[in-house]
Design a protein around this motif. Structure first.
Motif: not given
Length: 392
Positions: A27-31, A300-302, A320-323, A325-331
């Motif tokens: 995720l970090w690299a793709h930002a 996709l979020i990024e 911004t994406t980190l939380p 993406a975590l929420a999307a991962g939980w869902l």
């Protein structure tokens, strides 16, 4: 000092932390990919011949090799093994692709809704992405003005290799090859020797070679994981041993042996993160169950953030994406992945009835809808306890 076999026999571990660390590195690299025009792999800092995100992916493959091989050795059932991989990988991607095509796409496309839905493009997009036939498929008029135009699911190309290696592993297991330890050792030695020759001057000069390049590096890390599973009763797990391996490998970080040294160091570090009191491993493992959805949705979020706020740079997009993406991962885990894991046994049972000559699984009574221990993406805490390794 416990062996890896002892550690794998425990119900509780923190291996999920490895997935969270690896997914976060990607995720970090793709930002920066979505915010920096013209950025390329060579522009990132490299150590052990690869950038941080690629080391994260290597960790995925080493962990998958370990857990998938352990799963097959514990339960040698090829049909169920393949069905479990499909059930694990596909549903989360399918739902994400449906949301992208029929919710996000109409909101951000530069086309009118009539033009957007005027062809079969959204449906074809979902089919291509969900089946992994083309994870670089695009939607009409979506993100085509972004720094990285049009692409929605760049990270999913690695799932191709994950699935191919998993099926190859299952076939090798069905042929009895995983039980032939000298053969496993010889195969690992061969792929690692190819690795040394292939990456003698680092990653950047070989990216143009495409699939062979990826087969070598992913095959090396996956093979290390498989070998660790096969020789689990001979491998001690200790932070002191990790320190010793690091002392040998770190001086090689910028030599012709850099790639091999880094992969070996990562492979053993996974064991220490998962089975010793490694700093921060437990809180990261608590998030690890969400890591597959995190991985599927993160880019996709990024891209959506880059579309909505093109002035943002790499760090703001990542943070911004980190939380999100975590929420999307939980869902994804709560409402898609965990429920669909229960489909493995019923689908396998139906296929056994439909395919002539497939032997029944004599352990079908144990095939309740719960996760199996052998997928690099499954939370080990909910996995049934593996069978202990018997001394020979």
């Amino acid at each position: 000092m416990p062996t890896l076999a002892d550690c794998l026999a425990r119900r509780d571990n923190t291996l999920a932390a490895v997935r969270m660390l690896g997914a976060s590195a990607v995720l970090w690299a793709h930002a920066w990919v979505v915010t920096t025009p013209g950025i390329a792999t060579r522009d990132y800092a490299h150590v052990f011949a690869f950038s941080l995100d690629f080391h994260g992916v290597h960790a995925f493959f080493a962990l998958s090799g370990l857990l998938l091989a352990r799963s097959y050795l514990t339960r040698p059932d090829l049909l169920r093994f393949v069905v479990a991989r499909i059930v694990r990988y596909v549903p989360a991607i399918l739902v994400s692709a449906l949301v992208a095509a029929f919710v996000l796409g109409p909101l951000v496309t530069r086309l009118s809704l009539a033009d957007y839905f005027g062809s079969a493009a959204p449906v074809l997009f979902v089919l291509k992405v969900a089946t992994l036939l083309n994870v670089n498929a695009t939607l009409p008029g979506v993100f085509d003005g972004n720094v990285k135009p049009s692409l929605l699911y760049i990270p999913l190309w690695t799932v191709h290799y994950e699935f191919v290696f998993a099926v190859a592993l299952g076939v090798a297991g069905a042929l009895g090859l995983l039980k032939r330890k000298p053969l496993v050792l010889a195969g690992l030695g061969l792929i690692l020797a190819i690795n040394v020759v292939w990456f003698w001057n680092g990653e950047a000069a070989h990216l143009a070679l495409g699939s062979p390049h990826h087969l070598v590096r992913f095959g090396s890390t996956f093979g290390l994981g498989v070998a660790m599973a096969v020789f689990a009763d001979r491998i001690p797990v200790s932070n002191r041993i990790l320190a010793g391996i690091a002392a040998v490998c770190v001086p090689l970080a910028f030599t012709p042996l850099a790639a091999l040294a880094g992969m070996i160091l990562i492979a053993y570090a996974i064991l220490c993160v998962g089975f010793t009191s490694f700093p921060l491993a437990r809180p990261l493992a608590a998030l690890g169950a969400w890591s597959y959805g995190f991985y599927v949705w993160g880019y996709l979020i990024e891209q959506t953030l880059a579309y909505a706020a093109p002035q943002l740079g790499g760090w703001p997009v990542f943070l911004t994406t980190l939380p999100l993406a975590l929420a999307a991962g939980w869902l994804s885990w709560r409402f898609i992945e965990r429920p669909t894991l229960g489909w493995t046994a019923p689908i396998t049972a139906v296929l056994r009835r439909l395919i002539p000559g497939v032997a029944p699984d004599r352990r079908a009574a144990d095939a309740a809808p719960r996760a199996t221990p052998g997928d690099g993406w499954i939370n080990p805490k909910i996995s049934p306890k593996p069978e202990p390794t018997r001394a020979k």
